[in-house]
Design a protein around this motif. Sequence first.
Motif, PDB file in Angstrom:
ATOM      1  N   TYR A  46      -6.318  21.342  -8.982  1.00  0.00           N
ATOM      2  CA  TYR A  46      -6.932  20.654  -7.846  1.00  0.00           C
ATOM      3  C   TYR A  46      -5.993  20.640  -6.646  1.00  0.00           C
ATOM      4  O   TYR A  46      -4.767  20.777  -6.781  1.00  0.00           O
ATOM      5  N   THR A  47      -6.579  20.454  -5.474  1.00  0.00           N
ATOM      6  CA  THR A  47      -5.833  20.266  -4.240  1.00  0.00           C
ATOM      7  C   THR A  47      -6.054  18.844  -3.748  1.00  0.00           C
ATOM      8  O   THR A  47      -7.202  18.369  -3.680  1.00  0.00           O
ATOM      9  N   LEU A  48      -4.976  18.175  -3.416  1.00  0.00           N
ATOM     10  CA  LEU A  48      -5.073  16.797  -2.940  1.00  0.00           C
ATOM     11  C   LEU A  48      -5.357  16.772  -1.441  1.00  0.00           C
ATOM     12  O   LEU A  48      -4.604  17.349  -0.654  1.00  0.00           O
ATOM     13  N   THR A  49      -6.443  16.083  -1.058  1.00  0.00           N
ATOM     14  CA  THR A  49      -6.765  15.902   0.357  1.00  0.00           C
ATOM     15  C   THR A  49      -6.198  14.583   0.869  1.00  0.00           C
ATOM     16  O   THR A  49      -5.549  14.539   1.916  1.00  0.00           O
ATOM     17  N   SER A  50      -6.424  13.514   0.149  1.00  0.00           N
ATOM     18  CA  SER A  50      -5.858  12.216   0.545  1.00  0.00           C
ATOM     19  C   SER A  50      -5.813  11.288  -0.658  1.00  0.00           C
ATOM     20  O   SER A  50      -6.619  11.403  -1.589  1.00  0.00           O
ATOM     21  N   SER A  84       0.836  -1.198   0.000  1.00  0.00           N
ATOM     22  CA  SER A  84       0.000   0.000   0.000  1.00  0.00           C
ATOM     23  C   SER A  84       0.873   1.252   0.000  1.00  0.00           C
ATOM     24  O   SER A  84       2.056   1.215   0.348  1.00  0.00           O
ATOM     25  N   THR A  85       0.269   2.351  -0.416  1.00  0.00           N
ATOM     26  CA  THR A  85       0.971   3.630  -0.423  1.00  0.00           C
ATOM     27  C   THR A  85      -0.039   4.750  -0.234  1.00  0.00           C
ATOM     28  O   THR A  85      -1.222   4.607  -0.587  1.00  0.00           O
ATOM     29  N   THR A  86       0.423   5.820   0.333  1.00  0.00           N
ATOM     30  CA  THR A  86      -0.393   7.036   0.458  1.00  0.00           C
ATOM     31  C   THR A  86       0.303   8.220  -0.199  1.00  0.00           C
ATOM     32  O   THR A  86      -0.117   9.372  -0.033  1.00  0.00           O
ATOM     33  N   THR A  87       1.375   7.931  -0.905  1.00  0.00           N
ATOM     34  CA  THR A  87       2.146   8.989  -1.561  1.00  0.00           C
ATOM     35  C   THR A  87       2.299   8.661  -3.041  1.00  0.00           C
ATOM     36  O   THR A  87       1.999   7.559  -3.493  1.00  0.00           O
ATOM     37  N   LEU A 132     -19.080  22.526 -11.374  1.00  0.00           N
ATOM     38  CA  LEU A 132     -18.334  21.736 -10.398  1.00  0.00           C
ATOM     39  C   LEU A 132     -17.800  22.721  -9.373  1.00  0.00           C
ATOM     40  O   LEU A 132     -16.892  23.504  -9.639  1.00  0.00           O
ATOM     41  N   ARG A 133     -18.395  22.716  -8.186  1.00  0.00           N
ATOM     42  CA  ARG A 133     -18.075  23.746  -7.204  1.00  0.00           C
ATOM     43  C   ARG A 133     -16.707  23.509  -6.568  1.00  0.00           C
ATOM     44  O   ARG A 133     -16.201  22.386  -6.515  1.00  0.00           O
ATOM     45  N   ASN A 134     -16.112  24.561  -6.046  1.00  0.00           N
ATOM     46  CA  ASN A 134     -14.774  24.497  -5.476  1.00  0.00           C
ATOM     47  C   ASN A 134     -14.772  24.333  -3.968  1.00  0.00           C
ATOM     48  O   ASN A 134     -13.714  24.380  -3.343  1.00  0.00           O
ATOM     49  N   ASP A 135     -15.937  24.197  -3.363  1.00  0.00           N
ATOM     50  CA  ASP A 135     -15.984  24.054  -1.914  1.00  0.00           C
ATOM     51  C   ASP A 135     -16.447  22.664  -1.479  1.00  0.00           C
ATOM     52  O   ASP A 135     -16.870  22.479  -0.342  1.00  0.00           O
ATOM     53  N   ARG A 136     -16.376  21.714  -2.395  1.00  0.00           N
ATOM     54  CA  ARG A 136     -16.818  20.364  -2.077  1.00  0.00           C
ATOM     55  C   ARG A 136     -15.708  19.351  -2.374  1.00  0.00           C
ATOM     56  O   ARG A 136     -14.929  19.526  -3.308  1.00  0.00           O
ATOM     57  N   SER A 137     -15.682  18.313  -1.599  1.00  0.00           N
ATOM     58  CA  SER A 137     -14.682  17.252  -1.747  1.00  0.00           C
ATOM     59  C   SER A 137     -15.127  16.260  -2.821  1.00  0.00           C
ATOM     60  O   SER A 137     -16.232  15.719  -2.760  1.00  0.00           O
ATOM     61  N   ILE A 138     -14.268  16.060  -3.773  1.00  0.00           N
ATOM     62  CA  ILE A 138     -14.559  15.139  -4.884  1.00  0.00           C
ATOM     63  C   ILE A 138     -13.845  13.813  -4.616  1.00  0.00           C
ATOM     64  O   ILE A 138     -12.620  13.794  -4.383  1.00  0.00           O
ATOM     65  N   LYS A 139     -14.585  12.743  -4.648  1.00  0.00           N
ATOM     66  CA  LYS A 139     -14.029  11.430  -4.316  1.00  0.00           C
ATOM     67  C   LYS A 139     -14.107  10.503  -5.519  1.00  0.00           C
ATOM     68  O   LYS A 139     -15.095  10.502  -6.267  1.00  0.00           O
TER      69      LYS A 139
END
Length: 333
Positions: free
Chosen positions: A231-235, A220-223, A318-325
């Motif tokens: 875009y900004t990466l949250t996770s 596994s990896t998270t990086t 596509l709004r900029n204040d919502r988290s896209i998954k």
Amino acid sequence: MTVRSAWLLPQGQTREDTRLAPVSPVTHESPIRVRDGVLPGGAPFAATGAGAMQLQIGAGRAYVQGTDAQGAYPIANDAPVTLTFTDGDAQFGRIDAVVVRVLDALFDEEGQNLARIEIVEGEPDATPTAPTLPPASLRLWDVAVPAGTSAGVGGINWASALADRRRYTTAAGGIIPRGWGLGFNGAYDGQYRDNGSVLERWSAPAGEWQTYRAPRRTESTTTGFVVSSAYTLTSFTARRNPDAGLCSFYLDVSRKGAQLDVPAAGNVNDEAIGTLPSGWRPIIDADLSISDGYGEGTARLTTSGVLTLRTWSGNGSLRNDRSIKASATFMLP
């Protein structure tokens, strides 16, 4: 000498006997008894028709288990042996067994000390069965002898008469190859055998052979996810199993700056979201769904790891204040 046995002849075991007969420890069935059988390698004790009523048994090595007091006899047959079958009964068929047999004057009444390959003749019957073997014998082949069979009428049809009854044994701790008869219990917890298609492990607590499955090698990896400038990466979390050739990932991003206005048709013209790290990419291009909890769309993941937004249906933006998954599971190259 053709059929040899170590630790049998009272006048002494020859150097050839010692070199040819297997004498290493073998798989056990109890604290004192070994699993007798043929040693794998090539085609040991192969059977070939040599005449109308004659069968030739080829070279091979084996262990023949006697009583607990006798122990096991290592056997080597270093040259072909030809056996002649008696004519068939006038009324009924029979089944004869070809065996490796050990005669030991200390334990039987034959008065000889030798090993040999011989025929144990069955009883003629309307539904014939294989004969019971004498002590210190190892069954190699069963041979169906139809009623009235003789050399004068063509003899035994070797193509259909032979039934392979060779069972195999191996060194202590080794994997037992598939042979005749899988209905035997393991001797100890953790013993392995090959049933012809999968590897099986003996479970003493369960009292059964269980299909062996190698431990899953998961990574596994998270990086390593390179997010695009829009875009900004949250996770980011990815897991793969190289043995199975599978990979999955989960991604949480949000759009920077102004919201993305989406045409009425919903097409976004492949706006880049980011790139998966090398080794975590699909074998073929894959489509996946994405969502921010209000609107949803589709994305394309290419073999080069590039993830792009393709369509979106969220009331035109596509709004900029919502988290896209986004998440997906795919095959690795």
